[in-house]
Scaffold this motif. Sequence first.
Motif, PDB file in Angstrom:
ATOM      1  N   ALA A   1      15.100   8.965  -5.228  1.00 26.05           N
ATOM      2  CA  ALA A   1      16.221   9.901  -5.071  1.00 26.05           C
ATOM      3  C   ALA A   1      15.755  11.337  -5.308  1.00 26.05           C
ATOM      4  O   ALA A   1      16.175  12.264  -4.589  1.00 26.05           O
ATOM      5  CB  ALA A   1      17.343   9.529  -6.032  1.00 26.05           C
ATOM      6  N   HIS A   2      14.896  11.537  -6.294  1.00 23.32           N
ATOM      7  CA  HIS A   2      14.384  12.884  -6.561  1.00 23.32           C
ATOM      8  C   HIS A   2      13.519  13.387  -5.401  1.00 23.32           C
ATOM      9  O   HIS A   2      13.542  14.582  -5.072  1.00 23.32           O
ATOM     10  CB  HIS A   2      13.568  12.899  -7.852  1.00 23.32           C
ATOM     11  N   LEU A   3      12.784  12.487  -4.778  1.00 19.70           N
ATOM     12  CA  LEU A   3      11.934  12.914  -3.668  1.00 19.70           C
ATOM     13  C   LEU A   3      12.772  13.335  -2.459  1.00 19.70           C
ATOM     14  O   LEU A   3      12.451  14.330  -1.796  1.00 19.70           O
ATOM     15  CB  LEU A   3      10.965  11.794  -3.292  1.00 19.70           C
ATOM     16  N   PHE A   4      13.833  12.612  -2.187  1.00 18.62           N
ATOM     17  CA  PHE A   4      14.740  13.043  -1.118  1.00 18.62           C
ATOM     18  C   PHE A   4      15.276  14.443  -1.403  1.00 18.62           C
ATOM     19  O   PHE A   4      15.318  15.312  -0.523  1.00 18.62           O
ATOM     20  CB  PHE A   4      15.904  12.063  -0.969  1.00 18.62           C
ATOM     21  N   ASP A   5      15.679  14.690  -2.644  1.00 15.60           N
ATOM     22  CA  ASP A   5      16.241  15.999  -2.978  1.00 15.60           C
ATOM     23  C   ASP A   5      15.175  17.089  -3.009  1.00 15.60           C
ATOM     24  O   ASP A   5      15.470  18.254  -2.718  1.00 15.60           O
ATOM     25  CB  ASP A   5      16.986  15.935  -4.318  1.00 15.60           C
ATOM     26  N   ALA A   6      13.945  16.743  -3.342  1.00 14.64           N
ATOM     27  CA  ALA A   6      12.856  17.722  -3.253  1.00 14.64           C
ATOM     28  C   ALA A   6      12.671  18.176  -1.806  1.00 14.64           C
ATOM     29  O   ALA A   6      12.453  19.370  -1.529  1.00 14.64           O
ATOM     30  CB  ALA A   6      11.560  17.122  -3.797  1.00 14.64           C
ATOM     31  N   LEU A   7      12.767  17.238  -0.862  1.00 14.94           N
ATOM     32  CA  LEU A   7      12.679  17.595   0.557  1.00 14.94           C
ATOM     33  C   LEU A   7      13.868  18.455   0.977  1.00 14.94           C
ATOM     34  O   LEU A   7      13.727  19.380   1.786  1.00 14.94           O
ATOM     35  CB  LEU A   7      12.615  16.329   1.404  1.00 14.94           C
ATOM     36  N   ARG A   8      15.017  18.182   0.408  1.00 19.18           N
ATOM     37  CA  ARG A   8      16.194  18.991   0.732  1.00 19.18           C
ATOM     38  C   ARG A   8      16.057  20.417   0.202  1.00 19.18           C
ATOM     39  O   ARG A   8      16.592  21.361   0.791  1.00 19.18           O
ATOM     40  CB  ARG A   8      17.451  18.320   0.175  1.00 19.18           C
ATOM     41  N   LEU A   9      15.356  20.582  -0.918  1.00 18.24           N
ATOM     42  CA  LEU A   9      15.088  21.940  -1.423  1.00 18.24           C
ATOM     43  C   LEU A   9      14.254  22.725  -0.419  1.00 18.24           C
ATOM     44  O   LEU A   9      14.489  23.923  -0.199  1.00 18.24           O
ATOM     45  CB  LEU A   9      14.369  21.869  -2.769  1.00 18.24           C
ATOM     46  N   ILE A  10      13.277  22.058   0.176  1.00 14.32           N
ATOM     47  CA  ILE A  10      12.447  22.708   1.204  1.00 14.32           C
ATOM     48  C   ILE A  10      13.303  23.046   2.424  1.00 14.32           C
ATOM     49  O   ILE A  10      13.251  24.164   2.953  1.00 14.32           O
ATOM     50  CB  ILE A  10      11.280  21.787   1.596  1.00 14.32           C
TER      51      ILE A  10
ATOM     52  N   SER B   1       0.843  -1.199   0.000  1.00 13.35           N
ATOM     53  CA  SER B   1       0.000   0.000   0.000  1.00 13.35           C
ATOM     54  C   SER B   1       0.879   1.249   0.000  1.00 13.35           C
ATOM     55  O   SER B   1       2.027   1.236   0.468  1.00 13.35           O
ATOM     56  CB  SER B   1      -0.897   0.015   1.240  1.00 13.35           C
ATOM     57  N   PHE B   2       0.326   2.328  -0.519  1.00 12.14           N
ATOM     58  CA  PHE B   2       1.062   3.590  -0.526  1.00 12.14           C
ATOM     59  C   PHE B   2       1.362   4.043   0.902  1.00 12.14           C
ATOM     60  O   PHE B   2       2.435   4.581   1.177  1.00 12.14           O
ATOM     61  CB  PHE B   2       0.250   4.658  -1.272  1.00 12.14           C
ATOM     62  N   GLU B   3       0.438   3.823   1.810  1.00 12.26           N
ATOM     63  CA  GLU B   3       0.616   4.280   3.188  1.00 12.26           C
ATOM     64  C   GLU B   3       1.803   3.588   3.843  1.00 12.26           C
ATOM     65  O   GLU B   3       2.622   4.239   4.518  1.00 12.26           O
ATOM     66  CB  GLU B   3      -0.659   4.029   3.993  1.00 12.26           C
ATOM     67  N   ARG B   4       1.912   2.264   3.668  1.00 10.45           N
ATOM     68  CA  ARG B   4       3.057   1.559   4.243  1.00 10.45           C
ATOM     69  C   ARG B   4       4.360   1.993   3.587  1.00 10.45           C
ATOM     70  O   ARG B   4       5.386   2.137   4.245  1.00 10.45           O
ATOM     71  CB  ARG B   4       2.866   0.040   4.113  1.00 10.45           C
ATOM     72  N   TRP B   5       4.298   2.173   2.269  1.00  8.47           N
ATOM     73  CA  TRP B   5       5.496   2.653   1.560  1.00  8.47           C
ATOM     74  C   TRP B   5       5.917   4.022   2.107  1.00  8.47           C
ATOM     75  O   TRP B   5       7.106   4.265   2.344  1.00  8.47           O
ATOM     76  CB  TRP B   5       5.207   2.762   0.056  1.00  8.47           C
ATOM     77  N   LEU B   6       4.959   4.926   2.309  1.00  9.07           N
ATOM     78  CA  LEU B   6       5.275   6.267   2.776  1.00  9.07           C
ATOM     79  C   LEU B   6       5.865   6.239   4.186  1.00  9.07           C
ATOM     80  O   LEU B   6       6.807   6.985   4.487  1.00  9.07           O
ATOM     81  CB  LEU B   6       4.032   7.153   2.728  1.00  9.07           C
TER      82      LEU B   6
ATOM     83  N   ALA C   1       6.281  11.680  -5.378  1.00  3.96           N
ATOM     84  CA  ALA C   1       5.938  10.657  -4.387  1.00  3.96           C
ATOM     85  C   ALA C   1       5.209   9.496  -5.048  1.00  3.96           C
ATOM     86  O   ALA C   1       5.478   8.319  -4.761  1.00  3.96           O
ATOM     87  CB  ALA C   1       5.087  11.264  -3.279  1.00  3.96           C
ATOM     88  N   THR C   2       4.299   9.801  -5.963  1.00  5.37           N
ATOM     89  CA  THR C   2       3.566   8.756  -6.673  1.00  5.37           C
ATOM     90  C   THR C   2       4.505   7.898  -7.507  1.00  5.37           C
ATOM     91  O   THR C   2       4.429   6.668  -7.496  1.00  5.37           O
ATOM     92  CB  THR C   2       2.489   9.392  -7.570  1.00  5.37           C
ATOM     93  N   LEU C   3       5.431   8.545  -8.244  1.00  2.51           N
ATOM     94  CA  LEU C   3       6.340   7.799  -9.103  1.00  2.51           C
ATOM     95  C   LEU C   3       7.411   7.068  -8.304  1.00  2.51           C
ATOM     96  O   LEU C   3       7.935   6.039  -8.751  1.00  2.51           O
ATOM     97  CB  LEU C   3       6.979   8.757 -10.122  1.00  2.51           C
ATOM     98  N   ALA C   4       7.749   7.590  -7.117  1.00  4.54           N
ATOM     99  CA  ALA C   4       8.689   6.885  -6.248  1.00  4.54           C
ATOM    100  C   ALA C   4       8.039   5.632  -5.662  1.00  4.54           C
ATOM    101  O   ALA C   4       8.716   4.622  -5.435  1.00  4.54           O
ATOM    102  CB  ALA C   4       9.166   7.817  -5.134  1.00  4.54           C
ATOM    103  N   TYR C   5       6.759   5.698  -5.409  1.00  5.63           N
ATOM    104  CA  TYR C   5       6.021   4.523  -4.919  1.00  5.63           C
ATOM    105  C   TYR C   5       5.823   3.500  -6.032  1.00  5.63           C
ATOM    106  O   TYR C   5       5.959   2.285  -5.811  1.00  5.63           O
ATOM    107  CB  TYR C   5       4.656   4.971  -4.373  1.00  5.63           C
ATOM    108  N   ASP C   6       5.519   3.935  -7.226  1.00  4.47           N
ATOM    109  CA  ASP C   6       5.243   3.017  -8.329  1.00  4.47           C
ATOM    110  C   ASP C   6       6.480   2.166  -8.630  1.00  4.47           C
ATOM    111  O   ASP C   6       7.610   2.634  -8.573  1.00  4.47           O
ATOM    112  CB  ASP C   6       4.829   3.816  -9.564  1.00  4.47           C
ATOM    113  N   CYS C   7       6.253   0.923  -8.995  1.00  5.00           N
ATOM    114  CA  CYS C   7       7.351  -0.031  -9.150  1.00  5.00           C
ATOM    115  C   CYS C   7       8.187   0.186 -10.409  1.00  5.00           C
ATOM    116  O   CYS C   7       9.291  -0.339 -10.516  1.00  5.00           O
ATOM    117  CB  CYS C   7       6.793  -1.459  -9.162  1.00  5.00           C
TER     118      CYS C   7
END
Length: 403
Positions: free
Chosen positions: A160-169, A32-37, A146-152
């Motif tokens: 990796a892009h999501l981690f860096d998006a958080l670093r931008l914030i 599930s997306f929730e467990r992945w998140l 986040a959606t594409l990081a969850y998708d297989c």
Amino acid sequence: MRRPLIGLVAFAWLTTPAAAQAPGANCRNTDSFERWLDAFKQEAAAQGISPHAMAAAAPYLTLDPDIIRRDRGQRFFAQSFLDFSSKMLPAYRMQRGAQLIRTHADIFSRIEKQYGVPPAVIVGFWGLESDFGASHNKLSVLRSIATLAYDCRRSAMFRAHLFDALRLIERGDLTPDEMIGSWAGELGQTQMMPSEYFKHAVDYDGDRRRDLMHSVPDVLASTANYLASLGWRRGEPWLQEVRVPANLPWDQADLAIQHPRAQWIKWGVTAADGRALPSDDLKASLLLPMGRLGPAFLAYENFQAYLKWNSSLVYATTAAYYATRLAGAPALSRGQGNIPVLSVEQVKDLQQILQQQGHDVGNIDGRIGMATRAAVKKTQIKLGLPADSYPTPELLQRLRRGS
């Protein structure tokens, strides 16, 4: 990473259930997306991303099934270089680009001294990617990534892009509500992915933020910095239209082959207006985006930066040609009349035949990429045809006949 054609060039892509799918498109998401998140948040904390950045992003870290459908359904709609460049480079984009080079002359002067990238090259990408900042996508980049990081299908890349998006914030460059972009996660006026943004964006207006959404100085300098990271060579050309003779050794027209300009002169290649090229050792490849009957260019080492920006040969050639026009070159010659262009289905047929004959054509997707062009060239040589790497109806017919 290959940059997808999104935003202003989106008409070159179609999203349809019948579209040819890339490798991994048929994988299944079993968790599930929730467990992945939850697991992602734990890993982000382990990587040192602050609770503040995660809390700010949290409302946007939701699943959007439509993003998955878009990503798995994307396909290239076959367009020739001449058709694509004609659509993407209308007169107003030429005029507006030239005007902006004059308007921001002082900034461009500083940027070129620092990074070695000419104004025309930067403005070319600025115009194609966002119409100089006038075209705005409307999707939450955090939600898309986040959606594409969850998708297989491509989870590791987008994780990796999501981690860096958080670093931008966390760095204070953007707030989550400012992170509006394409469904594929690109941000800013020259459409950088978050990892490119995080690594290569620079604060050029002195406000202590790297703001590629609103700050023109930051946009221009960051684009130059990114191009420098792709290997841009200071003071060297990138693309030049030329005139080629009918008896050229066509098998030498290949981006994988370089010769000094002095050698191209010996083979009868001249500048587009017929004047002699400089007889020197500067190496270049002969690029025939539509074969020997279409436009011809010398592609210099800097052209590789265009292919690293986006591996689509049609896009890269269009962007590089646009920059030559902004730098003062005249409009190109369209070659010898109407040049036959294979349909998507014809290209797929060609790719299937070539693959059956043992050639590596990449994906059978109806797109004439580098692998398909290389296979076409080998087949042209075998059949005694001019080896210009451009697939024609004649070649397809001969292959269908098995001759």
